[in-house]
Design a protein around this motif. Structure first.
Motif, PDB file in Angstrom:
ATOM      1  N   ALA A  65       0.835  -1.207   0.000  1.00  0.00           N
ATOM      2  CA  ALA A  65       0.000   0.000   0.000  1.00  0.00           C
ATOM      3  C   ALA A  65       0.869   1.256   0.000  1.00  0.00           C
ATOM      4  O   ALA A  65       0.601   2.227  -0.729  1.00  0.00           O
ATOM      5  N   ALA A  66       1.922   1.243   0.825  1.00  0.00           N
ATOM      6  CA  ALA A  66       2.823   2.400   0.888  1.00  0.00           C
ATOM      7  C   ALA A  66       3.599   2.560  -0.419  1.00  0.00           C
ATOM      8  O   ALA A  66       3.863   3.690  -0.871  1.00  0.00           O
ATOM      9  N   ALA A  74       2.725   6.551  -6.866  1.00  0.00           N
ATOM     10  CA  ALA A  74       1.740   7.504  -7.392  1.00  0.00           C
ATOM     11  C   ALA A  74       2.169   8.943  -7.148  1.00  0.00           C
ATOM     12  O   ALA A  74       1.809   9.862  -7.913  1.00  0.00           O
ATOM     13  N   ALA A  75       2.976   9.146  -6.086  1.00  0.00           N
ATOM     14  CA  ALA A  75       3.452  10.491  -5.760  1.00  0.00           C
ATOM     15  C   ALA A  75       4.646  10.892  -6.624  1.00  0.00           C
ATOM     16  O   ALA A  75       5.179  12.001  -6.468  1.00  0.00           O
ATOM     17  N   ALA A  81       2.584   1.683  -3.440  1.00  0.00           N
ATOM     18  CA  ALA A  81       1.676   2.229  -4.449  1.00  0.00           C
ATOM     19  C   ALA A  81       1.493   3.727  -4.247  1.00  0.00           C
ATOM     20  O   ALA A  81       1.467   4.508  -5.215  1.00  0.00           O
ATOM     21  N   GLU A  82       1.390   4.150  -3.010  1.00  0.00           N
ATOM     22  CA  GLU A  82       1.204   5.566  -2.708  1.00  0.00           C
ATOM     23  C   GLU A  82       2.453   6.362  -3.092  1.00  0.00           C
ATOM     24  O   GLU A  82       2.352   7.471  -3.684  1.00  0.00           O
ATOM     25  N   ALA A  83       3.623   5.807  -2.760  1.00  0.00           N
ATOM     26  CA  ALA A  83       4.873   6.511  -3.080  1.00  0.00           C
ATOM     27  C   ALA A  83       5.076   6.597  -4.595  1.00  0.00           C
ATOM     28  O   ALA A  83       5.533   7.635  -5.122  1.00  0.00           O
TER      29      ALA A  83
END
Length: 695
Positions: A179-180, A186-187, A182-184
């Motif tokens: 999850a982290a 995407a950022a 994917a978030e990173a």
């Protein structure tokens, strides 16, 4: 035991004193002379069960100097008390230790219906970790625990459970990482930066991960890759879920493990490292010599020195190449709990994987034997105290009215013909138990949270909710009815013709007096049991226990009690009015009664285990009927006698003691009622005090 009733108060005083002294000495050993603090606690698990555990905290473990921690988990017919030898030895070496009652065992409850775990597919009423994942997370509550150095050790079912608990922890950690990540990503972070960010986020998620595991008396949890169950696993479809986790793992197997074929797929436990499940758990290695350290994925199992093993274990989280080790010791399945060699292997593996190879105390230097000796002395003292208190209370005027002259037995061997007739009937009475034992007891393993329901002849339900006790209940009923039929025939066809009547059975007692005998039995049992309960879990040795029970166990106790009353009242009558010979010396009657209680089972046991020790394979391998073509076509597998064989240990211990006690009580009271009542209470408590509640 007691030839004169005036000795009963003295024997009672001595036994109570022994109970107090052994409890105190045993507790001193358990806490390493005060250097280890113990505390019991409960917590709510991820699926809503209430789990009970015991913590051992060395004085050296502090917030300034946090210590490695280890979770210990017992097998199916035990509770956390069985893990005491390991707990004592590890805690006195500076490890923080948590012993856990798995679901339905000891004082831990089963989860409420409708629970599920997302990482296990969200399947309803399925939580195969049995509370180990949540127990693992409890370590985060303590600032004196080094959360980077967490170990897990299980026995049998507990080994299966800790693997599931570790899998859950790593699955949750991986989900947090993904999850982290994917978030990173995407950022807009690059691949390396995103991975570092995700790793930091997962590590700060608070999930406690084990880095070392010791598996005793059980296989690597290999699943069927098609549906991720344990059903139909073969060398072609297996997968080991923890293969990708940086967990250093060793296995410890007895060379005479009764469960080996069921668990590893090989009959001779000394050959367990040749099994395909071993190969899956090690990444391809097979036929590995005992005591070998090697890297996961090294099919050749290239031996590592101890120093190399320490280095590899320490870097496993970075290299993703943990170590593996395989140990074998001379012993049976249950011996893993109490074998000095097996315990030393586990200690050394934790020293290697959690302490950089440093040993505060040599692994072979062990003191738990003193605690076990105290448990045995205390246990035997408690069993004698039950009888001694009953005999003492018989001197009280209210209970003294129970005492009657001892009636003659219906057996007198005054001629060779009478002696031969007695011998034939005696031997006939020995046959039902060994001939029917494995048929009736079966393989009573029933753990709903694991979805393991094996060959239980009397399935647990809301009323009779303990599968192992159900099997013994069935055994008591069937064997009891057979013995009752034999006794009635002997009485009607032989004894009555010799002038024996109702009085000779030891049952002729007014109803009011029989109720008074019941009251005396309740008082004697209650007072001594309460006394033993004050010491917690002091009175246990090997597979023999007299443990404090929680409310759920007491409710079950009264449900099963009628059958135990029937059986022990019956055998009290048989032992004292038929097995006893009028013109035989007192010592011989004690021997005859003791042998009558378990002689057939003892011969069966000697053959069964004698062949195991001689050849590596049991003499009676399978539950009768499970090797037939029809059975295999319907069920698809045979069932070993392993679990029933282990349950037999307790019977061979308590049946002869109960038989001798029934003789003493019959001789002093003149009837079978007091012995039947008291012994049914004692043996049932002995049988079920730590047994699993399945429903």
């Amino acid at each position: 035991m007691l030839e004169k009733i005036k000795w009963a108060p003295l024997v009672l005083a001595i036994t109570v004193l022994l109970m107090i002294v052994t409890a105190a000495v045993g507790h001193n050993i358990q806490t390493s002379g005060g250097a280890v603090r113990t505390e019991e606690f409960t917590f709510t698990t991820d699926v809503g069960a209430t789990s009970h555990a015991k913590l051992y905290v060395p004085q050296t473990a502090t917030a300034e100097n946090p210590a490695p921690a280890i979770l210990l988990c017992h097998g199916y017919t035990a509770s956390m008390d069985a893990m005491e030898p390991n707990a004592i030895e590890l805690s006195r070496r500076g490890y923080v230790v948590m012993c856990l009652d798995l679901y339905g065992h000891g004082e831990s409850t089963l989860p409420p219906s409708g629970y599920s775990q997302a990482e296990m597919g969200g399947v309803e009423d399925y939580a195969p970790d049995l509370g180990t994942y949540s127990a693992l997370q409890q370590f985060a509550q303590y600032d004196f625990v080094d959360l980077t150095k967490i170990g897990m050790l299980g026995h049998s079912m507990g080994t299966a459970a800790i693997q599931e608990g570790a899998y859950l922890a790593y699955a949750k950690w991986t989900a947090a990482y993904n999850a982290a990540l994917a978030e990173a990503t995407a950022a807009g972070q690059d691949e390396a930066t995103a991975a570092a960010t995700a790793y930091a986020a997962a590590m700060s998620s608070g999930i406690v991960l084990p880095s070392s595991m010791v598996l005793t008396g059980y296989n690597y949890n290999v699943r069927n890759v098609n549906d991720l169950t344990y059903n139909g696993v073969t060398s072609d479809n297996g997968v080991f879920p923890l293969y990708a986790a940086p967990v250093n793992i060793c296995t410890i197997e007895g060379t005479y493990d009764e469960f080996c074929e069921l668990l590893w797929g090989v009959k001779d436990a000394s050959q367990y490292t040749t099994s395909f499940k071993f190969a899956y758990g090690t990444g391809g290695a097979t036929n590995v010599p005992s005591g070998t350290y090697f890297m996961y994925g090294d099919a050749a199992a290239t031996p590592l020195t101890r120093e190399q093993a320490v280095e590899a274990a320490a870097s496993a989280a970075v290299t993703m190449a943990p170590i593996r080790a395989a140990y074998t010791f001379e012993g049976t399945h249950s011996d893993t709990y109490y074998d000095q060699t097996a315990i030393s292997y586990g200690i050394d593996f934790f020293d290697i994987t959690l302490r950089g190879g440093q040993a505060t105390i040599d692994p072979t230097q062990q003191v738990w034997h003193g605690r076990a000796a105290c448990g045995l002395i205390g246990l035997l003292s408690a069993l004698v105290a039950f009888v001694a208190l009953a005999l003492t209370l018989l001197k009280v005027p209210f209970f003294a009215t129970l005492v009657r002259p001892e009636p003659k037995s219906i057996t007198t061997c005054d001629t060779p013909a009478h002696g031969l007739r007695y011998a034939i009937i005696y031997l006939v009475c020995l046959l039902p138990a060994p001939l029917l034992y494995y048929w009736l007891v079966g393989y009573p393993y029933y753990m709903q949270p694991q979805w393991f329901k094996f060959l239980t002849k009397f399935w647990p339900n809301e009323i009779f909710n303990m599968a192992p006790v159900n099997s013994l209940l069935l055994f008591n009923v069937v064997v009891g009815v057979i013995l009752l039929a034999v006794y009635v025939l002997v009485f009607l066809l032989i004894a009555r013709k010799a002038g024996c009547g109702w009085v000779n059975t030891g049952l002729k007692l007014p109803v009011a007096q029989a109720l008074k005998a019941l009251l005396l039995a309740v008082v004697s049992f209650g007072l001594v049991y309460a006394c033993s309960g004050l010491s917690g879990t002091e009175f246990s040795f090997f597979k023999f226990h007299l443990m404090p029970m929680d409310g759920a166990h007491w409710r079950s106790f009264f449900v099963y009690l009628p059958v135990w009353l029937f059986f022990f009242l019956l055998v009290s009558v048989i032992f004292n009015s038929f097995t006893r010979i009028n013109n035989a010396p007192a010592w011989l009657n004690y021997v005859l009664i003791a042998v009558a209680s378990c002689g057939g089972l003892a011969v069966m046991f000697a053959y069964d285990y004698g062949k195991l020790f001689a050849t590596g394979v049991r003499g009676i391998e399978y539950i009768p009927g499970t090797t037939s073509a029809e059975w295999l076509a319907t069920i698809g597998m045979t069932f070993p006698t392993a679990l029933a064989g282990i349950m037999l240990f307790s019977l061979l211990f308590n049946l002869p003691l109960a038989a001798i006690a029934s003789r003493v009580l019959f001789k002093k009271s003149g009837s079978a009622w007091l012995g039947g009542f008291l012994l049914s209470f004692v043996v049932l408590a002995f049988t079920m005090s730590e047994m699993v509640i399945n429903v």
